[in-house]
Design an enzyme around this catalytic site. Structure first.
Site, PDB file in Angstrom:
ATOM      1  N   PRO A 188      -1.677  20.642 -41.346  1.00  0.00           N
ATOM      2  CA  PRO A 188      -0.722  21.278 -40.429  1.00  0.00           C
ATOM      3  C   PRO A 188       0.385  21.981 -41.217  1.00  0.00           C
ATOM      4  O   PRO A 188       0.715  21.554 -42.330  1.00  0.00           O
ATOM      5  CB  PRO A 188      -0.141  20.093 -39.648  1.00  0.00           C
ATOM      6  N   ASP A 189       0.933  23.046 -40.673  1.00  0.00           N
ATOM      7  CA  ASP A 189       2.068  23.725 -41.316  1.00  0.00           C
ATOM      8  C   ASP A 189       3.353  23.117 -40.743  1.00  0.00           C
ATOM      9  O   ASP A 189       3.701  23.330 -39.579  1.00  0.00           O
ATOM     10  CB  ASP A 189       2.003  25.227 -41.055  1.00  0.00           C
ATOM     11  N   ILE A 190       4.025  22.345 -41.585  1.00  0.00           N
ATOM     12  CA  ILE A 190       5.194  21.580 -41.128  1.00  0.00           C
ATOM     13  C   ILE A 190       6.343  22.514 -40.736  1.00  0.00           C
ATOM     14  O   ILE A 190       6.944  22.395 -39.666  1.00  0.00           O
ATOM     15  CB  ILE A 190       5.639  20.594 -42.236  1.00  0.00           C
TER      16      ILE A 190
ATOM     17  N   LYS B 115     -13.844   3.516 -53.659  1.00  0.00           N
ATOM     18  CA  LYS B 115     -13.845   4.462 -54.786  1.00  0.00           C
ATOM     19  C   LYS B 115     -15.224   5.137 -54.890  1.00  0.00           C
ATOM     20  O   LYS B 115     -16.256   4.444 -54.865  1.00  0.00           O
ATOM     21  CB  LYS B 115     -13.535   3.691 -56.072  1.00  0.00           C
TER      22      LYS B 115
ATOM     23  N   PHE C 118      10.758  28.124 -48.145  1.00  0.00           N
ATOM     24  CA  PHE C 118      10.658  28.586 -49.529  1.00  0.00           C
ATOM     25  C   PHE C 118       9.303  29.259 -49.685  1.00  0.00           C
ATOM     26  O   PHE C 118       8.305  28.771 -49.149  1.00  0.00           O
ATOM     27  CB  PHE C 118      10.747  27.409 -50.504  1.00  0.00           C
TER      28      PHE C 118
ATOM     29  N   ASN D   7      -0.163  18.762 -56.504  1.00  0.00           N
ATOM     30  CA  ASN D   7       0.286  19.930 -57.277  1.00  0.00           C
ATOM     31  C   ASN D   7       1.436  19.538 -58.195  1.00  0.00           C
ATOM     32  O   ASN D   7       1.864  18.382 -58.201  1.00  0.00           O
ATOM     33  CB  ASN D   7       0.670  21.070 -56.331  1.00  0.00           C
TER      34      ASN D   7
ATOM     35  N   LYS E 210       6.133  32.542 -39.650  1.00  0.00           N
ATOM     36  CA  LYS E 210       6.563  31.154 -39.390  1.00  0.00           C
ATOM     37  C   LYS E 210       7.814  31.112 -38.516  1.00  0.00           C
ATOM     38  O   LYS E 210       8.378  30.037 -38.295  1.00  0.00           O
ATOM     39  CB  LYS E 210       6.801  30.423 -40.715  1.00  0.00           C
TER      40      LYS E 210
ATOM     41  N   ASP F 185      -2.079  22.788 -48.812  1.00  0.00           N
ATOM     42  CA  ASP F 185      -2.595  23.533 -47.650  1.00  0.00           C
ATOM     43  C   ASP F 185      -3.859  22.876 -47.087  1.00  0.00           C
ATOM     44  O   ASP F 185      -4.162  23.014 -45.912  1.00  0.00           O
ATOM     45  CB  ASP F 185      -2.896  24.973 -48.042  1.00  0.00           C
TER      46      ASP F 185
ATOM     47  N   LYS G 133       5.950  35.622 -44.485  1.00  0.00           N
ATOM     48  CA  LYS G 133       6.093  34.203 -44.095  1.00  0.00           C
ATOM     49  C   LYS G 133       7.301  34.019 -43.177  1.00  0.00           C
ATOM     50  O   LYS G 133       7.253  33.219 -42.242  1.00  0.00           O
ATOM     51  CB  LYS G 133       6.237  33.319 -45.334  1.00  0.00           C
TER      52      LYS G 133
HETATM   53  N1  CTP Z   1       4.929  24.695 -45.726  1.00  0.00           N
HETATM   54  C1  CTP Z   1       4.853  23.670 -44.814  1.00  0.00           C
HETATM   55  N2  CTP Z   1       3.655  23.142 -44.475  1.00  0.00           N
HETATM   56  C2  CTP Z   1       2.517  23.625 -45.013  1.00  0.00           C
HETATM   57  C3  CTP Z   1       2.579  24.667 -45.953  1.00  0.00           C
HETATM   58  C4  CTP Z   1       3.801  25.180 -46.281  1.00  0.00           C
HETATM   59  O1  CTP Z   1       5.901  23.217 -44.341  1.00  0.00           O
HETATM   60  N3  CTP Z   1       1.367  23.085 -44.670  1.00  0.00           N
HETATM   61  C5  CTP Z   1       6.242  25.296 -46.029  1.00  0.00           C
HETATM   62  C6  CTP Z   1       6.707  25.066 -47.451  1.00  0.00           C
HETATM   63  O2  CTP Z   1       7.494  23.907 -47.552  1.00  0.00           O
HETATM   64  C7  CTP Z   1       7.514  26.333 -47.705  1.00  0.00           C
HETATM   65  C8  CTP Z   1       6.841  27.380 -46.868  1.00  0.00           C
HETATM   66  O3  CTP Z   1       6.104  26.679 -45.882  1.00  0.00           O
HETATM   67  O4  CTP Z   1       8.831  26.238 -47.240  1.00  0.00           O
HETATM   68  C9  CTP Z   1       5.918  28.287 -47.593  1.00  0.00           C
HETATM   69  O5  CTP Z   1       5.019  27.556 -48.365  1.00  0.00           O
HETATM   70  P1  CTP Z   1       3.916  28.283 -49.243  1.00  0.00           P
HETATM   71  O6  CTP Z   1       3.029  27.255 -49.862  1.00  0.00           O
HETATM   72  O7  CTP Z   1       4.560  29.303 -50.114  1.00  0.00           O
HETATM   73  O8  CTP Z   1       3.162  29.077 -48.132  1.00  0.00           O
HETATM   74  P2  CTP Z   1       1.867  28.867 -47.334  1.00  0.00           P
HETATM   75  O9  CTP Z   1       2.216  28.997 -45.895  1.00  0.00           O
HETATM   76  O10 CTP Z   1       1.172  27.617 -47.729  1.00  0.00           O
HETATM   77  O11 CTP Z   1       1.042  30.139 -47.756  1.00  0.00           O
HETATM   78  P3  CTP Z   1       0.208  30.461 -49.100  1.00  0.00           P
HETATM   79  O12 CTP Z   1      -0.126  29.144 -49.727  1.00  0.00           O
HETATM   80  O13 CTP Z   1      -0.962  31.192 -48.585  1.00  0.00           O
HETATM   81  O14 CTP Z   1       1.089  31.321 -49.939  1.00  0.00           O
END
Ligand code: CTP
Length: 406
Positions: free
Chosen positions: A306-308, A289, A325, A210, A343, A279, A339
């Site tokens: 995974p959601d860190i 390749k 954030f 991104n 979270k 995500d 969130k």
């Molecule tokens: N984050 C994370 N790990 C992920 C996704 C998000 O640690 N896999 C953290 C980001 O660093 C940020 C927060 O979660 O602090 C929110 O990230 P955001 O992308 O806005 O939210 P998502 O949980 O991914 O939800 P969405 O994309 O559906 O808005």
């Protein structure tokens, strides 16, 4: 709590019998978190070897004004600029006289002359030399120049005489040096920050990513350092330099980022997730390749990463104060508040990325700080200013939290 975390101390050693104590002083300053570099005068080397000071400080010792080797590593002007404080301990009567009258004919006096940082001297000499009007006039001149003087202790001296002239006790010097610094609201705290994008490999040469520049996370790291914290910055690939005093842990994918974060976030005081973590990642990454196929399209199968942040904020033990954030294009406060709850965060910074003049790749940001008991909008300003405000708010909240616990 380490009182000198991130502080750069240039220790000047001059030639008196107390020079041997500068070895212990180096260690004690390091124990408090300081980075110590050493300059020795020629006569200091008669009392203690540069090798000893090099081994203790972990850096080459600077000895000569005109030494091409050390000048090329870090010249005298650079040394003066590098230091947050220059401490001369022990400072002999001769050094004090030469410094007070503006000499610059050896490395230490030249560095002192070139320096604009905080300066301190800890005199040590025979009691009669210390009491002499000439010495006292020179010390007064230094005080008038704004140099801090850590006056000698009284007691039995190496020469057998008794009186004022012994180097101030090493632990007292360390305390006096620490007192010269504004400790900052996060002094001694460990802050872990994720920043930048992640890259999710499709094959060895392609990835999904991104537009995150890393600027916001890096600015927060800088603000946390300014506030006195020790900072670990776990960062995806960016094009900007990391703050020099942060520990940088470079990563690529979300899984790498999670692994690195779980090494340092449990037990840290604060975790701030700023990274734009992908995500999803391709279900599998091809070893070779991928070749273009005759058929028209290519379908990539993605699986969730995974959601860190959620993992860290969900820790049942050693959980740091957890801040996220939320980059949103609509329903900013609503989505961000959700969130915060799902979270299990202590604070979330909501920012609107629909407006391209703020957020993701820009230098400015306009955010709202949301906690469980309210919202505080921050007006549009540079990421540096926003970061200082966020760090100040985090420090304030943490203090409130610890007061409630106590
Ligand atoms: N984050 C994370 N790990 C992920 C996704 C998000 O640690 N896999 C953290 C980001 O660093 C940020 C927060 O979660 O602090 C929110 O990230 P955001 O992308 O806005 O939210 P998502 O949980 O991914 O939800 P969405 O994309 O559906 O808005």
């Amino acid at each position: 709590m380490n009182r000198l975390t991130n502080k750069r101390i240039l220790l000047g050693v001059t030639g008196g019998i107390a020079a041997y104590k500068s070895a212990d002083l180096t260690r004690r300053l390091q124990d408090e978190g300081a980075d110590v570099r050493v300059v020795m005068t020629h006569s200091a080397q008669e009392f203690i070897t540069p090798l000893t000071m090099q081994a203790l400080s972990g850096h080459p010792v600077h000895l000569d004004l005109l030494d091409t080797e050390t000048e090329s590593v870090m010249g005298h002007i650079e040394l003066a600029r590098w230091a947050d404080i220059i401490l001369v301990a022990p400072a002999t009567a001769d050094f004090i006289a030469r410094y007070a009258s503006g000499h610059g004919d050896d490395l230490l006096t030249a560095v002192c002359l070139a320096a604009e940082c905080t300066m301190a001297v800890a005199p040590a000499m025979n009691q009669a030399m210390w009491a002499k009007a000439a010495t006292q006039a020179n010390v007064d001149a230094l005080r008038n120049m704004g140099v801090h003087t850590f006056d000698p202790d009284e007691g039995l001296q190496a020469c057998g005489e008794t009186g004022a002239g012994r180097l101030m006790d090493v632990p007292d010097i360390v305390t006096r040096v620490s007192d010269l610094f504004d400790q900052g609201t996060l002094a001694g705290r460990h802050v872990v920050i994720t920043a930048g994008p992640t890259r999710e490999a499709i094959d060895p040469v392609r990835f999904i990513s991104n537009h995150s520049s890393g600027k916001q996370g890096y600015a927060l790291a800088e603000a946390a350092l300014e506030a006195g914290a020790r900072v670990t910055l776990v960062s995806g690939p960016t094009h900007i330099p990391a703050p020099e005093r942060a520990t940088l842990v470079p990563v690529e994918s979300a899984q790498d980022m999670l692994d690195a974060v779980m090494q340092c976030a449990p037990g840290a005081d604060i975790f701030i997730g700023v990274a734009a973590v992908a995500d999803y990642r391709p279900e599998s990454s091809a070893d070779q390749k991928l070749k273009k196929q005759a058929s028209e399209g290519l379908a990539l199968s993605l699986v969730q990463n995974p959601d860190i942040l959620k993992t860290v904020a969900g820790l049942t033990e050693n959980r740091p104060f957890s801040v996220g954030f939320a980059a949103e294009t609509e329903n900013l406060v609503d989505y961000a508040t959700k969130k915060l709850e799902t979270k299990n965060l202590d604070m979330i910074i909501a920012n609107n990325v629909a407006d391209t003049s703020i957020g993701f790749n820009s230098d400015d940001n306009e955010t709202i700080i949301i906690t469980r008991d309210g919202q505080e909008p921050l007006s549009k300003s540079s990421k540096e200013v926003v970061s200082r405000k966020i760090i100040a708010t985090i420090a304030e909240r943490m203090m409130q939290g610890s007061e409630q616990v106590a």
